[in-house]
Design an enzyme around this catalytic site. Structure first.
Site, PDB file in Angstrom:
ATOM      1  N   LYS A 258     112.890 -78.100  55.169  1.00  0.00           N
ATOM      2  CA  LYS A 258     112.956 -76.790  55.830  1.00  0.00           C
ATOM      3  C   LYS A 258     113.537 -75.771  54.863  1.00  0.00           C
ATOM      4  O   LYS A 258     114.682 -75.889  54.441  1.00  0.00           O
ATOM      5  CB  LYS A 258     113.813 -76.871  57.093  1.00  0.00           C
ATOM      6  CG  LYS A 258     114.087 -75.509  57.748  1.00  0.00           C
ATOM      7  CD  LYS A 258     114.872 -75.638  59.058  1.00  0.00           C
ATOM      8  CE  LYS A 258     115.320 -74.264  59.575  1.00  0.00           C
ATOM      9  NZ  LYS A 258     116.098 -74.357  60.842  1.00  0.00           N
ATOM     10  N   ASP A 263     118.349 -67.421  58.317  1.00  0.00           N
ATOM     11  CA  ASP A 263     117.944 -67.508  59.718  1.00  0.00           C
ATOM     12  C   ASP A 263     118.757 -66.524  60.554  1.00  0.00           C
ATOM     13  O   ASP A 263     119.894 -66.812  60.936  1.00  0.00           O
ATOM     14  CB  ASP A 263     118.146 -68.950  60.224  1.00  0.00           C
ATOM     15  CG  ASP A 263     117.655 -69.135  61.651  1.00  0.00           C
ATOM     16  OD1 ASP A 263     117.011 -68.207  62.180  1.00  0.00           O
ATOM     17  OD2 ASP A 263     117.920 -70.216  62.231  1.00  0.00           O
ATOM     18  N   LYS A 270     120.728 -64.123  66.403  1.00  0.00           N
ATOM     19  CA  LYS A 270     121.967 -64.905  66.513  1.00  0.00           C
ATOM     20  C   LYS A 270     123.162 -63.955  66.576  1.00  0.00           C
ATOM     21  O   LYS A 270     123.157 -62.936  65.886  1.00  0.00           O
ATOM     22  CB  LYS A 270     122.147 -65.783  65.260  1.00  0.00           C
ATOM     23  CG  LYS A 270     121.267 -67.014  65.207  1.00  0.00           C
ATOM     24  CD  LYS A 270     121.564 -67.807  63.926  1.00  0.00           C
ATOM     25  CE  LYS A 270     120.620 -68.978  63.745  1.00  0.00           C
ATOM     26  NZ  LYS A 270     120.806 -70.066  64.706  1.00  0.00           N
ATOM     27  N   ASP A 281     120.250 -72.390  55.677  1.00  0.00           N
ATOM     28  CA  ASP A 281     119.149 -72.907  56.493  1.00  0.00           C
ATOM     29  C   ASP A 281     117.961 -73.377  55.652  1.00  0.00           C
ATOM     30  O   ASP A 281     116.948 -73.829  56.187  1.00  0.00           O
ATOM     31  CB  ASP A 281     118.723 -71.862  57.531  1.00  0.00           C
ATOM     32  CG  ASP A 281     118.279 -72.495  58.838  1.00  0.00           C
ATOM     33  OD1 ASP A 281     118.613 -73.672  59.072  1.00  0.00           O
ATOM     34  OD2 ASP A 281     117.591 -71.810  59.615  1.00  0.00           O
ATOM     35  N   ASP A 340     114.508 -68.305  67.615  1.00  0.00           N
ATOM     36  CA  ASP A 340     115.537 -68.961  66.801  1.00  0.00           C
ATOM     37  C   ASP A 340     115.222 -70.443  66.596  1.00  0.00           C
ATOM     38  O   ASP A 340     115.885 -71.113  65.809  1.00  0.00           O
ATOM     39  CB  ASP A 340     116.911 -68.786  67.464  1.00  0.00           C
ATOM     40  CG  ASP A 340     118.062 -69.031  66.506  1.00  0.00           C
ATOM     41  OD1 ASP A 340     117.807 -69.171  65.294  1.00  0.00           O
ATOM     42  OD2 ASP A 340     119.215 -69.066  66.976  1.00  0.00           O
ATOM     43  N   GLU A 342     112.883 -71.672  64.865  1.00  0.00           N
ATOM     44  CA  GLU A 342     111.822 -71.393  63.897  1.00  0.00           C
ATOM     45  C   GLU A 342     111.547 -72.553  62.961  1.00  0.00           C
ATOM     46  O   GLU A 342     110.428 -72.716  62.467  1.00  0.00           O
ATOM     47  CB  GLU A 342     112.189 -70.139  63.083  1.00  0.00           C
ATOM     48  CG  GLU A 342     113.162 -70.357  61.896  1.00  0.00           C
ATOM     49  CD  GLU A 342     114.529 -70.888  62.282  1.00  0.00           C
ATOM     50  OE1 GLU A 342     114.936 -70.675  63.443  1.00  0.00           O
ATOM     51  OE2 GLU A 342     115.196 -71.533  61.447  1.00  0.00           O
ATOM     52  N   ARG A 344     111.293 -75.819  63.304  1.00  0.00           N
ATOM     53  CA  ARG A 344     110.298 -76.806  63.727  1.00  0.00           C
ATOM     54  C   ARG A 344     108.868 -76.253  63.601  1.00  0.00           C
ATOM     55  O   ARG A 344     107.926 -77.006  63.432  1.00  0.00           O
ATOM     56  CB  ARG A 344     110.601 -77.268  65.157  1.00  0.00           C
ATOM     57  CG  ARG A 344     110.545 -76.189  66.182  1.00  0.00           C
ATOM     58  CD  ARG A 344     111.200 -76.594  67.508  1.00  0.00           C
ATOM     59  NE  ARG A 344     112.664 -76.519  67.443  1.00  0.00           N
ATOM     60  CZ  ARG A 344     113.470 -76.879  68.435  1.00  0.00           C
ATOM     61  NH1 ARG A 344     112.977 -77.352  69.567  1.00  0.00           N
ATOM     62  NH2 ARG A 344     114.773 -76.788  68.303  1.00  0.00           N
TER      63      ARG A 344
END
Ligand code: BES
Ligand code: MN
Ligand code: ZN
Length: 497
Positions: A258, A263, A270, A281, A340, A342, A344
């Site tokens: 990933k 993020d 967030k 992230d 959020d 994102e 996956r």
């Protein structure tokens, strides 16, 4: 018909170049791996390990003044303590390192703490050294400092490799761990999707690997709609970076990481304290790149492929939204429940590409859910797989490499929680249960052919320093995975012969 907004990233170039003009010039880089010396180098200050029980016998064997000094310093052999003792010339002649009570089992990286407290010089543990490889590795891992943005000093205590320790192999592992840490620690203003791609290209060049990338609107043409959707709000174009190395005739090992360079949560923004650390992230990408570097350095007999969806989950008028329904590479339509979640989405498209060539082993690593952190905390790397033999190999390797992992369940009954009333599936579940498991189950939907698939939901960060693990970006489970891969393919290679 699903509508894809296309974006003109080049029109925003001025913003990007302004950011480059603001770059802090990198400071001195510490060659931490110089701190481990090959055994051919002689003259070294001995470090003697002593238990609380063994101390009095040891004191009797020393000069009166030396034993008086040790007592005066209050040294009792307690775990993790040490005392330096002058020799005849006044220089440090001996270091005593306490290992506590004989019965205690100590953390193998603990003696490595010495690297931060001993003055510059050359040291060697008295033989025989138990766990010599881990002590040497810990020495290098402990000495890491992220020095790119400020002037700071690094440890200068050098260790002579203990007997039967392959110093080159230890250095390669430490270098890989530190590569991972540097990638994570570099802030998002210098580690956007473009910079992450550049880092991959630099690394590929060192090892003779090939890199291609699919950038910006090309992601739509080449059918990676979810990578595009997640990354399209950023000023820096989203991309899928594809690195390959090794002979085509070797078994295929594919690593997916990933690479969310920052993020924000997207439109489901967030709150400040949850966003603060989100430069990490791309920790999954950083970790698989560290693992890849170990594999290439060791020239393992595999055809390695590394896939990194590199994006920034950003906010703009063009951002994807809650309620949007996205197409995916697999062909399933995906309802967006929360922008959020994102990670996956970008992984699903990359995993499906990986699965198309049915690799022998497919590994993904991702800082995927806050739920994983709640479940196991930052020290353990939770992993999911349906392959029980692989799971056992990973658990064993985690224990023997001091790189702790924990198996979690791909609990199929929860799979139906991903149902959507408007699309083929939803990417999140409601109810707040088992967030790390359901994220893993979403990913598993996109892996159809591959027999051995494992997903890691890592934290990628050490919040509070531990022996061998300074605060900051962290390598999670990659030393364990390297051992798994090394054993799996060395065996296969010898069986074939
Ligand atoms: N990158 C985060 C997960 C994360 C948060 C990892 C904190 C480590 C520390 C991920 O993209 C995310 O935001 N996940 C959401 C999913 C939720 C919206 C279903 C989460 O875990 O809260
Ligand atoms: Mn997120
Ligand atoms: Zn994320």
């Amino acid at each position: 018909m699903i509508h894809h907004p296309t974006h003109c990233w080049s029109a925003r170039a001025p913003v990007k170049s302004a950011a480059i003009a603001n770059k802090v010039s990198p400071k001195k880089v510490f060659p931490v791996t110089d701190l481990l010396l090959n055994r051919t180098r002689r003259k070294a200050t001995p470090i003697h390990m002593v238990t609380t029980q063994g101390l009095s016998a040891l004191l009797r064997g020393l000069d009166k003044s030396q034993s008086a000094w040790i007592k005066a310093q209050g040294f009792s052999g307690k775990t993790g303590t040490h005392v330096t003792i002058p020799g005849k010339t006044g220089a440090i002649g001996l270091v005593l390192y306490g290992t506590g009570e004989e019965s205690q089992q100590s953390e193998p990286f603990l003696p490595a703490k010495l690297v931060s407290s001993l003055p510059a010089g050359t040291y060697a543990f008295d033989e025989p050294v138990k766990n010599g490889e881990l002590i040497a590795l810990g020495w290098l891992m402990e000495s890491y400092r992220f020095g790119a943005y400020r002037s700071s000093s690094a440890p200068e205590a050098q260790l002579v490799a203990p007997k039967r320790v392959d110093a080159d192999a230890v250095r390669a592992k430490a270098e890989a761990v530190n590569l991972t840490r540097n990638l994570i620690n570099t802030p998002a203003n210098d580690m956007g999707p473009d910079a992450l791609e550049a880092a991959i290209r630099t690394m590929a060049k060192q090892h003779g690997a090939k890199v291609s990338s699919i950038v910006g609107n090309q992601l739509l043409k080449r059918n990676f709609p979810m990578i595009h959707a997640v990354g399209r709000a950023s000023d820096i174009a989203p991309r899928l970076v594809d690195m390959t190395w090794g002979r085509n005739t070797h078994p295929k090992l594919t690593l997916v990481g990933k690479g969310v360079c920052f993020d924000t949560g997207g439109l489901n923004l967030k709150p400040g304290n949850s966003m603060a650390l989100m430069k990490k992230d791309m920790g999954g990408a950083a970790n698989v790149l560290g693992l890849a570097s170990m594999i290439m350095q060791a020239k393992l007999p595999v055809r390695l492929r590394v896939l990194i969806p590199a994006v920034e989950n950003s906010v703009s008028a063009g951002a994807f939204r809650p309620g949007d329904i996205l197409p995916s590479r697999k062909g399933l339509s995906v309802e967006i429940g929360n922008t959020d979640a994102e990670g996956r989405l970008v992984l699903a498209d990359a995993l499906h590409l990986a699965d198309e060539e049915k690799p022998d082993l497919l590994v993904d690593m991702a800082t995927l859910t806050g739920a994983a952190r709640v479940a196991v905390g930052p020290d353990l790397a939770p992993f999911y797989t349906d392959d029980d033999d692989l799971a056992a190999a990973i658990s064993n390797a985690g224990a023997s490499t001091n790189d702790p992992v924990w198996r979690m369940p791909f609990w199929s009954p929860y799979d139906e929680w991903l149902a959507s009333s408007v699309a083929d599936l939803n990417h999140i579940t409601s109810g707040g249960f088992a967030g790390s498991i359901t994220a893993g189950l979403f990913l598993r939907r996109f892996v159809e052919k591959t027999q051995s698939y494992v997903h890691f939901d890592i934290f990628g960060w050490t919040p509070k320093a531990k022996p061998g693990r300074p605060m900051g970006g962290e390598a999670c489970a990659i030393r364990a995975l390297f051992q798994v891969v090394e054993q799996r393919y060395k065996q296969k290679a010898s069986r074939r012969r």
